[in-house]
Design an enzyme around this catalytic site. Structure first.
Site, PDB file in Angstrom:
ATOM      1  N   GLY A  99       1.081  -1.112  -0.039  1.00 27.77           N
ATOM      2  CA  GLY A  99       0.155   0.140  -0.278  1.00 27.77           C
ATOM      3  C   GLY A  99       1.142   1.072  -0.011  1.00 27.77           C
ATOM      4  O   GLY A  99       1.927   1.015   0.029  1.00 27.77           O
ATOM      5  N   CYS A 100       0.681   2.012   0.373  1.00 30.34           N
ATOM      6  CA  CYS A 100       1.024   3.469   0.870  1.00 30.34           C
ATOM      7  C   CYS A 100       2.033   2.840   1.505  1.00 30.34           C
ATOM      8  O   CYS A 100       2.539   3.020   2.420  1.00 30.34           O
ATOM      9  CB  CYS A 100       0.173   4.593   1.684  1.00 30.34           C
ATOM     10  SG  CYS A 100       1.514   6.299   1.957  1.00 30.34           S
ATOM     11  N   PHE A 101       3.538   4.115   0.949  1.00 28.61           N
ATOM     12  CA  PHE A 101       4.967   3.327   1.266  1.00 28.61           C
ATOM     13  C   PHE A 101       5.692   4.175   2.611  1.00 28.61           C
ATOM     14  O   PHE A 101       6.074   4.280   2.895  1.00 28.61           O
ATOM     15  CB  PHE A 101       6.610   3.766  -0.113  1.00 28.61           C
ATOM     16  CG  PHE A 101       5.963   4.697  -0.989  1.00 28.61           C
ATOM     17  CD1 PHE A 101       5.397   5.914  -0.462  1.00 28.61           C
ATOM     18  CD2 PHE A 101       6.922   4.880  -2.210  1.00 28.61           C
ATOM     19  CE1 PHE A 101       5.207   6.832  -1.102  1.00 28.61           C
ATOM     20  CE2 PHE A 101       6.426   5.357  -3.134  1.00 28.61           C
ATOM     21  CZ  PHE A 101       6.554   7.130  -2.638  1.00 28.61           C
ATOM     22  N   TRP A 102       4.421   5.457   2.769  1.00 25.31           N
ATOM     23  CA  TRP A 102       5.247   6.356   3.697  1.00 25.31           C
ATOM     24  C   TRP A 102       5.002   4.885   4.904  1.00 25.31           C
ATOM     25  O   TRP A 102       5.807   5.273   5.891  1.00 25.31           O
ATOM     26  CB  TRP A 102       4.117   7.196   4.257  1.00 25.31           C
ATOM     27  CG  TRP A 102       4.099   8.578   3.090  1.00 25.31           C
ATOM     28  CD1 TRP A 102       5.194   8.582   1.775  1.00 25.31           C
ATOM     29  CD2 TRP A 102       2.784   9.045   2.655  1.00 25.31           C
ATOM     30  NE1 TRP A 102       4.366   9.611   1.822  1.00 25.31           N
ATOM     31  CE2 TRP A 102       3.603  10.224   1.647  1.00 25.31           C
ATOM     32  CE3 TRP A 102       1.439   9.645   2.933  1.00 25.31           C
ATOM     33  CZ2 TRP A 102       2.972  11.196   1.183  1.00 25.31           C
ATOM     34  CZ3 TRP A 102       1.455  10.835   2.825  1.00 25.31           C
ATOM     35  CH2 TRP A 102       1.732  11.629   1.754  1.00 25.31           C
TER      36      TRP A 102
ATOM     37  N   GLU B  71       3.836   1.436  -5.753  1.00 20.63           N
ATOM     38  CA  GLU B  71       5.121   2.156  -4.243  1.00 20.63           C
ATOM     39  C   GLU B  71       5.982   0.704  -3.627  1.00 20.63           C
ATOM     40  O   GLU B  71       4.741  -0.115  -2.790  1.00 20.63           O
ATOM     41  CB  GLU B  71       4.173   2.842  -3.563  1.00 20.63           C
ATOM     42  CG  GLU B  71       3.625   4.137  -4.253  1.00 20.63           C
ATOM     43  CD  GLU B  71       2.831   4.981  -3.410  1.00 20.63           C
ATOM     44  OE1 GLU B  71       3.006   4.931  -1.698  1.00 20.63           O
ATOM     45  OE2 GLU B  71       2.325   5.746  -4.036  1.00 20.63           O
TER      46      GLU B  71
END
Length: 218
Positions: free
Chosen positions: A56-59, A100
């Site tokens: 998912g979102c890499f943050w 990502e």
């Protein structure tokens, strides 16, 4: 284009004719890790190993791994697609083919691949296909990219074990792609260690609540 058609398009990998051209030169990024100060692109100490995780979102995914003892450095970027040296904006269109991902460089004498895999499986939902929660599109697909055949076999074995654990709870199937590591393109400086720079920033990680049964030693 209707909402349904737009949604369906987001869930499909682009064709070679659709992908954006990208560029020859790499996108500028940070030289050092914002938290540890270690070099993002090396050189790294002898004996370090690498693995790429997409969840998912890499943050949020990057923060998960940089906190693990034995992880030397992490970096976010794009992999698994066609467009060379994509930007974040290009990747978000879904027309690069990239996911990502987080590059995890680790000391196998301190933390094993299986321990990292257990975190990967437990801290996101690997059954959602081309999305992760509210983050929708091929960019957010679940992937594991390994750098040798032995590590790939370890990852595949862990997938099989977690698939069984999910099935016992009526969940699944696992949609995670496991493959040899393709080219990895570092994301922009702004995205590197984003949640260290912005502690209240967005983190979309949500697990299934099912524990990973794989042995932690390897």
């Amino acid at each position: 284009m209707s909402f349904f058609d737009s949604y369906r398009k987001k869930m499909q990998m682009p064709s070679k004719e659709e992908v954006l051209p990208g560029r020859v030169q790499p996108i500028p990024t940070a030289a050092a890790h914002f938290v540890s100060g270690h070099p993002l692109k090396g050189p790294w100490p002898d004996g370090m190993k690498q693995v790429l995780f997409g969840m998912g979102c890499f943050w949020g995914a990057e923060r998960l791994f940089w906190q693990v003892p034995g992880v030397y450095v992490t970096a976010v970027g794009y992999a698994g697609g066609i467009t060379p040296n994509p930007t974040y904006e290009e990747t978000c269109t879904g027309l690069t083919g990239h996911a990502e991902v987080v590059l995890v460089v680790y000391d196998p004498k301190v933390v094993t691949l299986n321990e990292l895999l257990a975190l990967f499986w437990e801290e996101h939902d690997p059954t959602q296909g081309m999305r992760q929660g509210n983050d929708i599109g091929t960019t957010y697909r679940s992937v594991i990219y390994t750098f040798n055949a032995v590590d790939r076999a370890v990852a595949e074995k862990s997938r099989d074990a977690y698939s069984q654990a999910l099935a016992s709870r009526g969940l699944g199937p696992v949609t995670t792609q496991i493959a040899d590591a393709p080219d990895f393109y570092y994301a922009e400086d702004y995205h590197q260690q984003y949640l260290a720079k912005n502690p209240d920033g967005y983190c979309g990680l949500r697990g299934t609540g099912v524990s990973c049964p794989i042995p932690l030693a390897h």
